[in-house]
Design an enzyme around this catalytic site. Structure first.
Site, PDB file in Angstrom:
ATOM      1  N   ASN A   1       2.439   1.437   4.321  1.00 16.14           N
ATOM      2  CA  ASN A   1       2.710   0.153   4.963  1.00 16.14           C
ATOM      3  C   ASN A   1       2.365   0.152   6.453  1.00 16.14           C
ATOM      4  OD1 ASN A   1       5.541  -2.019   5.550  1.00 16.14           O
ATOM      5  ND2 ASN A   1       3.513  -2.612   4.892  1.00 16.14           N
TER       6      ASN A   1
ATOM      7  N   CYS B   1      -1.413   0.550   7.322  1.00 17.18           N
ATOM      8  CA  CYS B   1      -2.849   0.263   7.451  1.00 17.18           C
ATOM      9  C   CYS B   1      -3.253  -0.980   6.676  1.00 17.18           C
ATOM     10  CB  CYS B   1      -3.687   1.454   6.973  1.00 17.18           C
ATOM     11  SG  CYS B   1      -3.482   2.955   7.958  1.00 17.18           S
ATOM     12  N   ARG B   2      -3.334  -0.852   5.360  1.00 14.24           N
ATOM     13  CA  ARG B   2      -3.876  -1.930   4.528  1.00 14.24           C
ATOM     14  C   ARG B   2      -2.911  -3.093   4.327  1.00 14.24           C
ATOM     15  NH1 ARG B   2      -5.368   1.701  -0.516  1.00 14.24           N
ATOM     16  NH2 ARG B   2      -3.450   2.679   0.201  1.00 14.24           N
ATOM     17  N   SER B   3      -1.687  -2.803   3.924  1.00 13.87           N
ATOM     18  CA  SER B   3      -0.786  -3.911   3.576  1.00 13.87           C
ATOM     19  C   SER B   3      -0.395  -4.788   4.765  1.00 13.87           C
ATOM     20  CB  SER B   3       0.443  -3.419   2.811  1.00 13.87           C
ATOM     21  OG  SER B   3       1.155  -2.451   3.529  1.00 13.87           O
TER      22      SER B   3
ATOM     23  N   ASP C   1      -8.210   3.355   1.323  1.00 20.13           N
ATOM     24  CA  ASP C   1      -7.287   3.678   2.407  1.00 20.13           C
ATOM     25  C   ASP C   1      -8.094   4.180   3.608  1.00 20.13           C
ATOM     26  OD1 ASP C   1      -5.257   4.496   4.079  1.00 20.13           O
ATOM     27  OD2 ASP C   1      -4.187   5.613   2.535  1.00 20.13           O
TER      28      ASP C   1
ATOM     29  N   CYS D   1       0.865  -1.184   0.000  1.00 24.58           N
ATOM     30  CA  CYS D   1       0.000   0.000   0.000  1.00 24.58           C
ATOM     31  C   CYS D   1       0.896   1.226   0.000  1.00 24.58           C
ATOM     32  CB  CYS D   1      -0.980  -0.016   1.174  1.00 24.58           C
ATOM     33  SG  CYS D   1      -0.257   0.163   2.814  1.00 24.58           S
TER      34      CYS D   1
END
Length: 166
Positions: free
Chosen positions: A10, A12-14, A120, A7
């Site tokens: 690095n 939140c999402r990934s 995001d 993301c």
């Protein structure tokens, strides 16, 4: 098999994707190394966002990854690099050496409910992080099912294609 989720920062999402992919692969009996990175280095060395960690814990996952920026070596090390959104994917394509372009995809390409992006949640609230988790969990399970099917002997793949037991 080595898989990298990616993301922007690095945090939140990934990291959530890293954990959901790892668990989904383990559940399918697929041995893989799973890691995550970001396109930027703003949070290098930081733990994932507290909201990502809270949502992960609520689903039995522990996020201990430290944020890092993708490196040129990652394009040679990982078999599959899964971006969270079109912007991440465009940046990956810009950075990737020519021979690595076929290793890049959106994680939601594996979502049985259809392709798309993972929004995001950084400026959102805990509910936004939960919604991201749900998208990632579904896409991760789809990825694991596809990889398990590809690894199965031909007779099992044919049975699955015919609607029979795989």
């Amino acid at each position: 098999m080595r898989i990298l989720t990616l993301c922007l920062g690095n945090i939140c999402r990934s990291p959530l994707a890293e954990a959901t992919v790892r668990r989904a692969l383990e559940e399918q009996g697929i041995q893989a190394e799973v890691d995550s990175a970001g396109t930027g280095n703003w949070h290098a060395g930081a733990l994932p966002d507290p909201r990502s960690r809270q949502v992960a814990r609520a689903h039995g996952l522990e996020l201990t990854h430290r944020a890092r920026k993708i490196t040129p070596e990652d394009f040679y090390t990982f078999d599959l690099i899964l971006a969270m959104d079109e912007g991440n994917l465009a940046e990956l394509r810009r950075l990737a050496p020519e021979g690595a372009l076929d290793r890049l995809a959106l994680i939601r390409d594996f979502d049985p409910q259809g392709p798309g992006t993972v929004p995001d949640p950084y400026y959102g609230d805990l509910e936004d992080f939960e919604a991201v988790y749900q998208l990632l969990e579904r896409a991760s399970r789809g990825l694991a099912r596809q990889l398990a099917l590809e690894a199965a002997p031909p007779s099992a793949r044919w049975a699955a294609a015919d609607g029979g037991p795989a």
